[in-house]
Design a protein around this motif. Structure first.
Motif, mmCIF file in Angstrom:
data_model
loop_
_atom_site.group_PDB
_atom_site.id
_atom_site.type_symbol
_atom_site.label_atom_id
_atom_site.label_comp_id
_atom_site.label_asym_id
_atom_site.label_seq_id
_atom_site.Cartn_x
_atom_site.Cartn_y
_atom_site.Cartn_z
ATOM 1 N N PHE A 1 27.531 40.182 32.056
ATOM 2 C CA PHE A 1 27.300 41.083 30.933
ATOM 3 C C PHE A 1 28.236 40.789 29.760
ATOM 4 C CE2 PHE A 1 25.284 43.050 34.445
ATOM 5 C CZ PHE A 1 24.194 43.717 33.912
ATOM 6 N N ASP A 2 28.836 39.610 29.780
ATOM 7 C CA ASP A 2 29.654 39.138 28.666
ATOM 8 C C ASP A 2 28.783 38.175 27.852
ATOM 9 O OD1 ASP A 2 31.425 37.830 26.952
ATOM 10 O OD2 ASP A 2 33.060 37.876 28.400
ATOM 11 N N VAL A 3 28.346 38.617 26.689
ATOM 12 C CA VAL A 3 27.419 37.825 25.868
ATOM 13 C C VAL A 3 28.018 36.470 25.507
ATOM 14 C CG1 VAL A 3 26.160 37.732 23.688
ATOM 15 C CG2 VAL A 3 26.309 39.883 24.951
ATOM 16 N N VAL A 4 29.327 36.431 25.237
ATOM 17 C CA VAL A 4 29.976 35.180 24.852
ATOM 18 C C VAL A 4 29.917 34.168 25.986
ATOM 19 C CG1 VAL A 4 32.160 34.099 24.206
ATOM 20 C CG2 VAL A 4 31.489 36.270 23.165
ATOM 21 N N VAL A 5 30.232 34.626 27.198
ATOM 22 C CA VAL A 5 30.222 33.720 28.351
ATOM 23 C C VAL A 5 28.818 33.211 28.636
ATOM 24 C CG1 VAL A 5 30.610 33.578 30.839
ATOM 25 C CG2 VAL A 5 32.281 34.729 29.383
ATOM 26 N N ALA B 1 32.024 48.484 25.141
ATOM 27 C CA ALA B 1 30.639 48.054 25.313
ATOM 28 C C ALA B 1 30.424 47.458 26.700
ATOM 29 C CB ALA B 1 30.272 47.036 24.234
ATOM 30 N N PHE B 2 31.412 46.722 27.188
ATOM 31 C CA PHE B 2 31.334 46.110 28.513
ATOM 32 C C PHE B 2 31.256 47.189 29.586
ATOM 33 C CE2 PHE B 2 33.408 44.548 32.362
ATOM 34 C CZ PHE B 2 32.775 43.338 32.586
ATOM 35 N N GLU B 3 32.127 48.174 29.489
ATOM 36 C CA GLU B 3 32.147 49.254 30.474
ATOM 37 C C GLU B 3 30.811 49.996 30.505
ATOM 38 O OE1 GLU B 3 36.951 50.239 30.184
ATOM 39 O OE2 GLU B 3 35.490 51.489 29.117
ATOM 40 N N LYS B 4 30.273 50.293 29.337
ATOM 41 C CA LYS B 4 29.005 51.009 29.252
ATOM 42 C C LYS B 4 27.864 50.186 29.851
ATOM 43 C CE LYS B 4 25.897 53.309 25.975
ATOM 44 N NZ LYS B 4 25.641 53.627 24.539
ATOM 45 N N ASP C 1 25.761 54.670 42.600
ATOM 46 C CA ASP C 1 26.589 55.751 42.063
ATOM 47 C C ASP C 1 27.700 55.241 41.158
ATOM 48 O OD1 ASP C 1 25.466 58.097 43.643
ATOM 49 O OD2 ASP C 1 26.024 56.728 45.268
ATOM 50 N N GLY C 2 27.946 53.944 41.211
ATOM 51 C CA GLY C 2 29.006 53.386 40.387
ATOM 52 C C GLY C 2 29.039 51.880 40.468
ATOM 53 N N VAL C 3 29.966 51.296 39.735
ATOM 54 C CA VAL C 3 30.136 49.844 39.708
ATOM 55 C C VAL C 3 31.611 49.513 39.855
ATOM 56 C CG1 VAL C 3 30.313 49.787 37.176
ATOM 57 C CG2 VAL C 3 29.637 47.724 38.414
ATOM 58 N N GLU D 1 34.386 57.638 34.187
ATOM 59 C CA GLU D 1 33.068 58.186 34.474
ATOM 60 C C GLU D 1 32.194 58.054 33.233
ATOM 61 O OE1 GLU D 1 32.135 59.396 37.461
ATOM 62 O OE2 GLU D 1 34.133 58.968 38.281
ATOM 63 N N PHE D 2 30.991 57.533 33.398
ATOM 64 C CA PHE D 2 29.986 57.470 32.339
ATOM 65 C C PHE D 2 28.812 58.323 32.797
ATOM 66 C CE2 PHE D 2 32.570 53.792 31.543
ATOM 67 C CZ PHE D 2 32.579 53.667 30.154
ATOM 68 N N GLY D 3 28.853 59.594 32.411
ATOM 69 C CA GLY D 3 27.844 60.515 32.913
ATOM 70 C C GLY D 3 28.035 60.708 34.403
ATOM 71 N N ASP D 4 27.008 60.405 35.176
ATOM 72 C CA ASP D 4 27.098 60.546 36.627
ATOM 73 C C ASP D 4 27.371 59.213 37.320
ATOM 74 O OD1 ASP D 4 24.681 59.400 36.046
ATOM 75 O OD2 ASP D 4 23.481 60.681 37.365
ATOM 76 N N VAL D 5 27.797 58.215 36.553
ATOM 77 C CA VAL D 5 28.089 56.888 37.107
ATOM 78 C C VAL D 5 29.586 56.597 37.005
ATOM 79 C CG1 VAL D 5 27.641 54.413 36.938
ATOM 80 C CG2 VAL D 5 25.798 56.042 36.482
#
Length: 278
Positions: free
Chosen positions: A127-131, A186-189, A201-203, A215-219
């Motif tokens: 999820f790193d656009v540059v990489v 942006a990466f975290e989201k 439930d999470g990452v 916490e991003f909402g319920d994640v």
């Protein structure tokens, strides 16, 4: 105090971005961490071996080999070791599904905590656009990062001689640059959204060298940090809660072996308990 008496036992340990093969790798700090921490399962969440730097110039001191031996020893003693390659050790992605000395290689995994939550475990470079889309820029950024780490080493050498503890200048500088802060957010989201899409439930990830429990909402978003700047790891307790361990804050200097075994101080303010993730 013996190693056995000092060891803390967890259900799972998550470690990433050790960058073995790079001169800036804090291998000796990691060896001490592994000496005082044990778990039923250990996830190596990418960039454990820095293939990019090893291609440029070979650097493999004994301490880096000792880290590998320490992990293999844990596997021999019964710990499940899962290696999820990152962008710096992407050559291992060709060996997905293989076992090496008790270490299993996976592209990613879904880890179920003791309290039944499901976490997507991945390095995060996907999820790193540059990489993904601009490899040349990524390599240039890697060289710039090397320069920042070199400054960090000089800075901490001076601090150590003056009697001050280790402090990551490069990490501090990174969080003061607006673009870097925006990228981290942006990466975290993006990772949290991927976990939600996968029905988790999470990452749990690494890659950006910024340890975090959020916490991003319920994640739930969990980042293991690194062993170049901050020397951090994530531990899952037997009740399913997560603990962020900042080993560089526990171990004052690289010469702490000459003193008594360090007192392990968990970062109580950053423990995510099952009730908080609901």
């Amino acid at each position: 105090m013996t190693d056995e008496a000092a060891t803390r036992h967890f259900r799972t340990l998550f470690i990433s971005d050790t960058h073995l093969g790079a001169k800036a790798s804090q291998a000796e700090m990691l060896i001490d961490f592994l000496r005082y921490h044990d778990a039923e399962k250990v996830y190596l969440v990418g960039d454990i071996v820095d293939g990019w730097r090893l291609k440029r110039s070979w650097n493999w001191p004994q301490s880096h080999n000792d880290v590998v031996q320490k992990l293999l020893r844990k596997a021999r003693k019964g710990s499940t070791i899962i290696y999820i390659p990152g962008n710096h050790d992407e050559f291992l992605r060709d060996f997905t599904g293989r076992h090496f000395g008790g270490v299993e290689v996976k592209l990613n995994d879904v880890h179920e905590t003791a309290d039944g939550r499901r976490f997507l475990v991945m390095h995060g470079d996907e999820f790193d656009v540059v990489v993904r889309n601009a490899r040349i820029i990524a390599y240039l950024g890697d060289w710039a990062y090397d320069a920042a780490i070199a400054i960090n080493l000089v800075f901490n050498t001076i601090r150590r001689r003056l009697g001050f503890p280790y402090w990551s200048f490069s990490s501090w500088a990174k969080l003061k640059v607006k673009n870097a802060v925006n990228f981290i957010g942006a990466f975290e989201k993006a990772l949290a959204e991927e976990a939600h899409r996968m029905g988790c439930d999470g990452v749990i990830c690494g890659h950006i060298h910024h340890a975090q429990l959020a916490e991003f909402g319920d994640v739930s978003y969990v980042n293991t940090g690194d062993w170049v700047e901050s020397c951090t790891a994530i531990a899952e307790r037997y009740d399913g809660s997560f603990e962020l361990i900042r080993w560089s804050e526990v171990v004052r200097t690289h010469d702490h072996k000459k003193a008594a075994a360090p007192r392990i101080v968990p970062e109580q303010a950053q423990i995510v308990r099952p009730t908080e993730a609901a």
